[in-house]
Design an enzyme around this catalytic site. Structure first.
Site, PDB file in Angstrom:
ATOM      1  N   SER A   1     -18.642  -2.899 -11.222  1.00 14.73           N
ATOM      2  CA  SER A   1     -19.989  -2.806 -11.749  1.00 14.73           C
ATOM      3  C   SER A   1     -20.228  -1.750 -12.865  1.00 14.73           C
ATOM      4  O   SER A   1     -20.974  -1.652 -13.690  1.00 14.73           O
ATOM      5  CB  SER A   1     -21.070  -2.663 -10.825  1.00 14.73           C
ATOM      6  OG  SER A   1     -20.923  -1.639  -9.896  1.00 14.73           O
TER       7      SER A   1
ATOM      8  N   ASP B   1       0.847  -1.261   0.073  1.00 16.35           N
ATOM      9  CA  ASP B   1      -0.031   0.072  -0.002  1.00 16.35           C
ATOM     10  C   ASP B   1       0.845   1.131  -0.172  1.00 16.35           C
ATOM     11  O   ASP B   1       1.955   1.248   0.767  1.00 16.35           O
ATOM     12  CB  ASP B   1      -0.869  -0.043   1.219  1.00 16.35           C
ATOM     13  CG  ASP B   1      -2.227   0.738   0.957  1.00 16.35           C
ATOM     14  OD1 ASP B   1      -2.236   1.969   0.695  1.00 16.35           O
ATOM     15  OD2 ASP B   1      -3.302   0.081   1.125  1.00 16.35           O
TER      16      ASP B   1
ATOM     17  N   TYR C   1     -13.251   6.362 -15.019  1.00  9.95           N
ATOM     18  CA  TYR C   1     -12.835   5.170 -14.008  1.00  9.95           C
ATOM     19  C   TYR C   1     -13.530   3.882 -14.647  1.00  9.95           C
ATOM     20  O   TYR C   1     -12.844   2.724 -14.502  1.00  9.95           O
ATOM     21  CB  TYR C   1     -13.706   5.304 -12.486  1.00  9.95           C
ATOM     22  CG  TYR C   1     -13.775   4.135 -11.790  1.00  9.95           C
ATOM     23  CD1 TYR C   1     -12.744   4.008 -11.160  1.00  9.95           C
ATOM     24  CD2 TYR C   1     -14.755   3.591 -11.447  1.00  9.95           C
ATOM     25  CE1 TYR C   1     -12.668   2.908 -10.333  1.00  9.95           C
ATOM     26  CE2 TYR C   1     -14.870   2.499 -10.828  1.00  9.95           C
ATOM     27  CZ  TYR C   1     -13.868   2.054  -9.925  1.00  9.95           C
ATOM     28  OH  TYR C   1     -13.892   1.090  -9.195  1.00  9.95           O
TER      29      TYR C   1
END
Length: 332
Positions: A132, A42, A155
């Site tokens: 999605s 990260d 995105y």
């Protein structure tokens, strides 16, 4: 979440990119409880040290600070790992509209770096967070994996490109890949602050402060809200899948029900009423509709049920009760 009943081999070494983020830290925690060795990569752009602080005490947990836009960091992280759970990304449709270049650099170039690093390290399988948003302007409902539309935001483009790259790498380099199209994930450790906070934690915080939740549009837009433990289950099932037809493909990760935003606010008020009865009286405020927002989202989860044995345990009501309890305890 206890995942022992899912029969994941505890000797496996697993890399979780974005492991200090909301989904990543929950995955790290569940894997450590299962006895796995976990590496967390990260750069703390959106992840939080507090999410993984309790995990740092475990001898099976290794934190690597690095950026997926740097190939060397990716290769260091992929050394001697069996599975890669790639969660690192710059989320948020509005963020990508405001800054498409950075979203592309992280979500596309960073994704490609991770694929190359996983291939070079001979990782067994590369499981990645798809979205999605890939369904774009497709009008079909429920959303079925094989039917998508044109993307409605930068995105969404980046997440679709991820799927294309994963497909090519599976065919060209013989690395197994599985994409998980997340539908509006919520739950413990999800950040309620910042300009790009997800709707559920944002509304919870507003209601706890006796502020009016602000809905973009008239509240009729609907989402297939998915509790974090359903997502953890799917990631583990993606690691344990053995059937050839279950690999090198994408799956919806959802509950399979949709909730309108007006209904969501009502459910949140009901969940919070047990802690503060005054919250029931707070009025909702309506603002302008956001650019790039998909009006409705509802997933078919038949493919995941059939090929992976997916069996989500948390519907919206049960998930909200758990999430609200966590927010009240940790953020009040």
């Amino acid at each position: 979440m206890n995942i022992k009943h899912l029969n994941l081999d505890s000797s496996l070494k697993i890399l979780v990119t974005g492991g200090a983020g909301f989904i990543g830290s929950n995955l790290c925690e569940a894997l450590l409880e299962n006895g796995n060795s976990v590496k967390c990569l990260d750069n703390f752009a959106t992840g939080k040290r507090t999410n993984i602080e309790p995990l740092l005490k475990s001898p099976n947990f290794q934190l690597l600070e690095g950026d997926i836009r740097n190939l060397e960091d990716c290769e260091r992280a992929c050394e001697r790992v069996d599975f890669v759970l790639h969660q690192a990304a710059l989320g948020s449709v509005p963020r990508s509209i405001n800054d498409p270049i950075t979203s592309n650099a992280v979500n596309v170039s960073g994704f490609l770096n991770m694929l190359v690093a996983a291939r070079n390290a001979k990782a067994k399988r590369f499981i990645y967070a798809a979205s999605s948003s890939t369904y774009g302007d497709s009008k079909s409902m429920p959303k079925v994996e094989e039917v998508i539309g044109k993307p409605l935001s930068p995105y969404a483009i980046t997440k679709y490109v991820n799927e294309l790259y994963a497909n090519v790498f599976a065919k060209t380099y013989d690395i197994e890949t599985i994409g998980l199209r997340y539908f509006n994930v919520f739950g413990r450790k999800q950040d309620p602050n910042g300009a790009y906070a997800a709707v559920i934690p944002k509304f919870v915080m507003q209601l706890m402060k006796h502020e009016s939740p602000v809905i973009n549009g008239d509240g009729s837009f609907s989402r297939d809200f998915t509790y974090i433990d359903n997502v953890i289950q799917m990631n583990v099932l993606a690691m344990t899948a053995t059937q050839p037809e279950a690999l090198n493909t994408v799956y919806n990760v959802a509950y399979g029900e949709r909730t309108e935003l007006n209904e969501l606010v009502q459910l949140l008020k009901e969940s919070l009423y047990n802690y503060d009865a005054q919250i029931a009286e707070i009025e909702t405020v309506y603002g302008p509709q956001r650019a790039g927002d998909v009006p409705h989202s509802l997933a078919s989860i038949d493919k995941a049920k059939e090929l992976l044995g997916y069996n989500p345990q948390y519907n919206i009501r049960k998930g909200l009760q758990e999430a609200v309890a966590w927010y009240w305890e940790n953020l009040k």
